[in-house]
Design a protein around this motif. Structure first.
Motif, mmCIF file in Angstrom:
data_model
loop_
_atom_site.group_PDB
_atom_site.id
_atom_site.type_symbol
_atom_site.label_atom_id
_atom_site.label_comp_id
_atom_site.label_asym_id
_atom_site.label_seq_id
_atom_site.Cartn_x
_atom_site.Cartn_y
_atom_site.Cartn_z
ATOM 1 N N LEU A 111 73.276 -11.538 41.766
ATOM 2 C CA LEU A 111 72.408 -11.513 40.589
ATOM 3 C C LEU A 111 71.023 -12.059 40.878
ATOM 4 C CD1 LEU A 111 74.930 -12.684 37.841
ATOM 5 C CD2 LEU A 111 74.089 -10.369 38.240
ATOM 6 N N GLU A 112 70.932 -12.997 41.820
ATOM 7 C CA GLU A 112 69.642 -13.605 42.130
ATOM 8 C C GLU A 112 68.820 -12.749 43.081
ATOM 9 O OE1 GLU A 112 68.480 -16.317 40.671
ATOM 10 O OE2 GLU A 112 70.327 -16.502 39.495
ATOM 11 N N ARG A 153 70.323 3.946 33.700
ATOM 12 C CA ARG A 153 69.324 3.744 34.744
ATOM 13 C C ARG A 153 69.996 3.545 36.105
ATOM 14 N NH1 ARG A 153 67.689 0.077 30.749
ATOM 15 N NH2 ARG A 153 67.721 -1.731 32.162
ATOM 16 N N SER A 154 71.108 2.828 36.119
ATOM 17 C CA SER A 154 71.852 2.675 37.377
ATOM 18 C C SER A 154 72.381 4.019 37.856
ATOM 19 C CB SER A 154 73.021 1.697 37.189
ATOM 20 O OG SER A 154 72.559 0.397 36.925
ATOM 21 N N LEU A 187 61.003 7.360 41.848
ATOM 22 C CA LEU A 187 61.963 6.870 40.867
ATOM 23 C C LEU A 187 62.610 5.576 41.341
ATOM 24 C CD1 LEU A 187 64.090 9.771 39.311
ATOM 25 C CD2 LEU A 187 63.231 7.745 38.141
ATOM 26 N N LEU A 188 63.008 5.550 42.611
ATOM 27 C CA LEU A 188 63.648 4.356 43.145
ATOM 28 C C LEU A 188 62.700 3.164 43.094
ATOM 29 C CD1 LEU A 188 65.633 5.818 46.177
ATOM 30 C CD2 LEU A 188 66.580 4.878 44.065
ATOM 31 N N ASP A 189 61.432 3.419 43.378
ATOM 32 C CA ASP A 189 60.463 2.328 43.337
ATOM 33 C C ASP A 189 60.380 1.739 41.925
ATOM 34 O OD1 ASP A 189 58.835 0.979 45.235
ATOM 35 O OD2 ASP A 189 57.065 1.662 44.134
ATOM 36 N N ALA A 190 60.410 2.615 40.928
ATOM 37 C CA ALA A 190 60.379 2.132 39.546
ATOM 38 C C ALA A 190 61.658 1.372 39.200
ATOM 39 C CB ALA A 190 60.181 3.313 38.599
ATOM 40 N N LEU A 191 62.785 1.859 39.672
ATOM 41 C CA LEU A 191 64.057 1.224 39.350
ATOM 42 C C LEU A 191 64.242 -0.095 40.092
ATOM 43 C CD1 LEU A 191 66.252 4.445 39.361
ATOM 44 C CD2 LEU A 191 65.624 3.093 37.356
ATOM 45 N N LEU A 192 63.615 -0.245 41.243
ATOM 46 C CA LEU A 192 63.683 -1.522 41.957
ATOM 47 C C LEU A 192 63.021 -2.638 41.153
ATOM 48 C CD1 LEU A 192 62.943 -0.368 45.608
ATOM 49 C CD2 LEU A 192 65.026 -1.527 44.836
ATOM 50 N N ALA A 193 62.074 -2.269 40.297
ATOM 51 C CA ALA A 193 61.387 -3.259 39.466
ATOM 52 C C ALA A 193 62.116 -3.510 38.146
ATOM 53 C CB ALA A 193 59.962 -2.793 39.189
ATOM 54 N N ASP A 194 63.276 -2.885 37.946
ATOM 55 C CA ASP A 194 64.015 -3.023 36.689
ATOM 56 C C ASP A 194 64.456 -4.473 36.496
ATOM 57 O OD1 ASP A 194 65.574 -0.791 34.764
ATOM 58 O OD2 ASP A 194 66.488 -2.773 34.790
ATOM 59 N N PRO A 195 64.342 -5.006 35.280
ATOM 60 C CA PRO A 195 64.754 -6.396 35.038
ATOM 61 C C PRO A 195 66.264 -6.608 35.086
ATOM 62 C CG PRO A 195 64.105 -5.348 32.980
ATOM 63 C CD PRO A 195 63.740 -4.393 34.072
ATOM 64 N N GLU A 196 67.015 -5.534 34.968
ATOM 65 C CA GLU A 196 68.484 -5.650 35.013
ATOM 66 C C GLU A 196 68.928 -5.668 36.484
ATOM 67 O OE1 GLU A 196 72.260 -6.089 34.571
ATOM 68 O OE2 GLU A 196 70.946 -6.112 32.802
ATOM 69 N N PRO A 197 69.597 -6.739 36.965
ATOM 70 C CA PRO A 197 69.976 -6.814 38.377
ATOM 71 C C PRO A 197 70.828 -5.647 38.858
ATOM 72 C CG PRO A 197 70.237 -8.951 37.331
ATOM 73 C CD PRO A 197 69.933 -7.976 36.235
ATOM 74 N N GLY A 198 71.701 -5.155 38.003
ATOM 75 C CA GLY A 198 72.567 -4.051 38.422
ATOM 76 C C GLY A 198 71.791 -2.794 38.731
ATOM 77 N N ALA A 253 64.300 6.135 31.668
ATOM 78 C CA ALA A 253 63.548 5.446 30.607
ATOM 79 C C ALA A 253 64.446 4.995 29.463
ATOM 80 C CB ALA A 253 62.458 6.379 30.064
ATOM 81 N N CYS A 254 65.754 5.254 29.554
ATOM 82 C CA CYS A 254 66.672 4.877 28.480
ATOM 83 C C CYS A 254 66.893 3.371 28.467
ATOM 84 C CB CYS A 254 68.008 5.593 28.651
ATOM 85 S SG CYS A 254 67.925 7.377 28.382
ATOM 86 N N GLU A 255 67.232 2.848 27.300
ATOM 87 C CA GLU A 255 67.435 1.400 27.186
ATOM 88 C C GLU A 255 68.771 0.968 27.771
ATOM 89 O OE1 GLU A 255 68.532 -0.230 23.236
ATOM 90 O OE2 GLU A 255 67.988 1.769 22.500
ATOM 91 N N GLU A 256 69.704 1.885 27.931
ATOM 92 C CA GLU A 256 71.026 1.528 28.462
ATOM 93 C C GLU A 256 70.950 1.392 29.983
ATOM 94 O OE1 GLU A 256 71.408 3.547 24.602
ATOM 95 O OE2 GLU A 256 70.525 4.184 26.511
#
Length: 451
Positions: free
Chosen positions: A3-4, A402-403, A415-426, A395-398
């Motif tokens: 998670l960290e 996004r995973s 897309l991966l670059d954007a998802l790497l910045a996602d606040p959700e660790p998963g 772009a969905c809230e769920e």
């Protein structure tokens, strides 16, 4: 997943990460955690780095097909016994708790063939071998049935195979350690049934109620049991009349409503009238109107029903019946699509309806417009889903959507670059684990972690 540090754990799990990336990741706890989740064998350089940085914790996993023969020899000759014996000590700990379940691991840890393990001085080891060595010879099974420790005898009879020879049935049924195990499937004579039911042992009574050799007279003698598990099992027997079945189940349901935990357990226990599959076709079809879904669910596993019966089952009020009917090989595409739209797809009771050969896969991307996010996720099962659709889902809230985008085979570097910045660790973990992640982005992740 860490998670960290989800980027490092995800990158460790990435099957496309080169060997040198794996070596650098092994220097970080999160990277090592991800590497342990990666399927397949580790290159020697990665295994060596895991050993260097992870010590005994990593050495526990460095065995079998996960490492090369050369690496196995390297560990076996390691000067530090904590490293050298890490996996064997781990297996022995599992034996001590009765949770070891892999015979090759036992052979490797103890350095003995299965027959010698089955005769070991430690009864805990003998019991574990009795559970894991299911194709053991008759002579070994005979010794286990005569073992002085009741735990070993119980383990030797836990499964129906290799089982107990018929000539030993009565002797073993007199043994409290194995009586319930054997009572589940042993042929029942009136005398044998009377002796077993007279024990009053709840486990024995449960076993008798589920025994396929139960006769109508035996079922009648059990139906007034105070134990709701026994009553429910008898209700699912072939030997009770419909009105008796309805009465028994209604009584247990009333007890559940009154707060009985035992009744709740009895009704949630997985009961299935398997005998119905072997009944004559005409008899089977009478259960189309049975008010108890388990009977209709078993009926839906048959493959020789007429079209009218399939239409009834496809529209059954119970979703599990509909899902079971949808598994038949010739299920029509329109029925499969309707089933998924109405009920979703079952992730816990596979196979998935969308994986059925007759499912109209061209319809998958149409789920992009569904309001229900779980239905929307079905669009991700289209391996050719266009990139604009992936961006919509990203772009969905769920977070599970996004995973899912991060795991899609058509995901792009942007897309991966954007998802790497996602606040959700998963989500960030899934993005770092994507085989489509560019090598340059892997290096950035490592550099940002100081690796």
């Amino acid at each position: 997943m860490d998670l960290e540090e989800p980027h490092l754990s995800g990158l460790g799990q990435n099957p496309a990460a080169p060997t040198d990336v794996g070596v650098r990741l092994a220097a970080h706890e999160a990277g090592r955690h991800g590497l342990t989740l990666r399927p397949g064998p580790w290159p020697d350089a990665v295994a060596e780095a895991l050993l260097t940085h992870g010590g005994r914790c990593s050495a526990v996993l460095l065995h079998g097909s996960r490492v090369s023969p050369a690496m196995r020899r390297r560990i076996a000759e390691h000067p530090d016994p904590a490293i050298r014996d890490a996996h064997a000590d781990h297996v022995r700990d599992l034996v001590a708790t009765g949770t070891a379940r892999n015979l090759p691991d036992l052979v490797e840890a103890y350095g003995l063939p299965p027959a010698e393990l089955a005769a070991a001085s430690d009864p805990r080891l003998r019991a574990v071998v009795a559970v894991t060595w299911q194709d053991r010879p008759a002579a070994v099974q005979s010794a286990l049935l005569d073992d002085p420790d009741p735990r070993v005898r119980a383990a030797a009879t836990r499964d129906q195979h290799p089982g107990v020879p018929p000539e030993d049935h009565d002797r073993c049924l007199a043994d409290p350690a194995v009586r319930a195990n054997l009572a589940r499937h042993v042929p029942l004579t009136p005398d044998r049934f009377a002796r077993l039911s007279a024990t009053g042992d709840p486990d024995v009574l449960h076993a008798l109620a589920h025994n396929p050799h139960l006769t109508a007279d035996m079922a009648a003698r059990l139906q007034d049991s105070e134990d709701p598990v026994v009553r429910v099992a008898v209700a699912y027997s072939r030997h009770v009349r419909p009105e008796t079945r309805d009465r028994l189940l209604a009584l247990v349901e009333a007890e559940e409503e009154a707060g009985s935990i035992e009744a709740e357990i009895a009704l949630s226990w997985f009961h299935e009238p398997d005998w119905l599959r072997d009944a004559p076709p005409a008899e089977r079809l009478t259960y189309l109107d049975c008010p108890h879904p388990a009977f209709r669910r078993v009926l839906a596993t048959c493959r020789d029903l007429p079209d009218a019966a399939w239409r009834r089952l496809d529209d059954d009020p119970d979703v599990r019946v509909r899902h079971t009917a949808a598994r038949r090989p010739d299920a029509p595409p329109e029925v499969l699509l309707r089933h998924v739209r109405d009920d979703g797809d079952f992730h816990h009771a596979g196979p998935l309806t969308t994986d059925h050969p007759n499912f109209p896969r061209r319809a998958l991307r149409g789920f992009l417009d569904e309001a229900d996010p779980w239905l929307r996720a079905l669009a991700l099962r289209d391996p050719d889903l266009p990139v604009p659709g992936l961006w919509r889902l990203a772009a969905c809230e769920e977070s599970f959507l996004r995973s899912g985008v991060a795991r899609h085979p058509k995901v792009t570097a942007d897309l991966l670059d954007a998802l790497l910045a996602d606040p959700e660790p998963g989500v960030a973990h899934a993005a770092a684990a994507s085989p489509a992640l560019p090598r340059s982005r892997m290096d950035r992740i490592l550099a940002e972690a100081g690796l």
